[in-house]
Design an enzyme around this catalytic site. Sequence first.
Site, PDB file in Angstrom:
ATOM      1  N   ALA A  33       0.617   2.538 -15.778  1.00  0.00           N
ATOM      2  CA  ALA A  33       1.513   1.561 -16.400  1.00  0.00           C
ATOM      3  C   ALA A  33       0.854   0.173 -16.326  1.00  0.00           C
ATOM      4  CB  ALA A  33       2.893   1.577 -15.750  1.00  0.00           C
ATOM      5  N   HIS A  38      -3.170  -5.930 -13.845  1.00  0.00           N
ATOM      6  CA  HIS A  38      -4.239  -4.948 -13.609  1.00  0.00           C
ATOM      7  C   HIS A  38      -5.505  -5.352 -14.373  1.00  0.00           C
ATOM      8  CE1 HIS A  38      -0.638  -2.201 -13.036  1.00  0.00           C
ATOM      9  NE2 HIS A  38      -1.292  -2.034 -11.902  1.00  0.00           N
TER      10      HIS A  38
END
Length: 292
Positions: A33, A38
Amino acid sequence: MKTLLTSLSEAAAWSAVARREGKRIGLVPTMGALHEGHCSLIERAALENDVVVVSIFVNPLQFGDPNDLDRYPRSLEADCLLAERSGATVIVAPEVAELYPTWPNPPETSVTVGRLGTLFEGASRPGHFTGVATIVTMLHQALRPMNAYYGEKDFQQLTILRQVGADLWSGVAVRGCPIVREDDGLAMSSRNVRLSSEARIAARVLSKSLAVAANAVEQHPEIAVADLEAVVVDALGFGGELVEPDYAVVVDASTLERWSGRIILGQVRLLVAAVVGGVRLLDNSDLTPLPS
Ligand code: PAF
């Protein structure tokens, strides 16, 4: 070489070849996800290493509540695109059966964290940090990166992973990366997609409460820790009934011990957690004003 590997042993073999070729390996462990937070870890890993491995594994060992595990968002195809675009060389998305052959029974061996694992998130989620420390130790051992990248949003996790790496002599440098925020200040998290539209609005109060605290320290550098923590809880109250505060604590940024005495910027961290519309959210601040 294909980018997506579905087994950790295949990724370990790839990593052994890369190391023999003298390449510096950067690892970005994730539960998928993926979001811009990230991406910032992957981009930094790509800058500081020759090759980058992104792992995607929703680790059942770190979820106490089976419903929370089932509801955790999963989006492998989109994740691969985003990871590649951010600079991943290889993505490894292993199966639970490979990593925990005895699952749903827990593995025979796990990494238990002491005091640090019992505080704050550990108190609300017993066993959570055993799960995190175990999977991260497995990934570090299998892939033997030079550097591994973790977000400061999960500040307690980052502190624990530094400690685990040092205690177990992992030889992996644990790198912490700054929180990435939405335009309205909400810290990016894979869990944010689970917020209803009302809860998404209410969730702004977490970063707002940190801003209020930073402002209070700027105005009153001598403010007592208990008063500062009360300011944060009061500020969280403005989120309305969807926001259930869990904790708001000022800690020593390296030991996570409760801070007492005068606030010293650079040495403290304010940690907050709240459940917003049923979704557990975390945020933290070094108490310097947030960039507006
Ligand atoms: O922060 C996370 O996403 C997870 O806790 C981690 C570090 C990937 C371990 O599963």
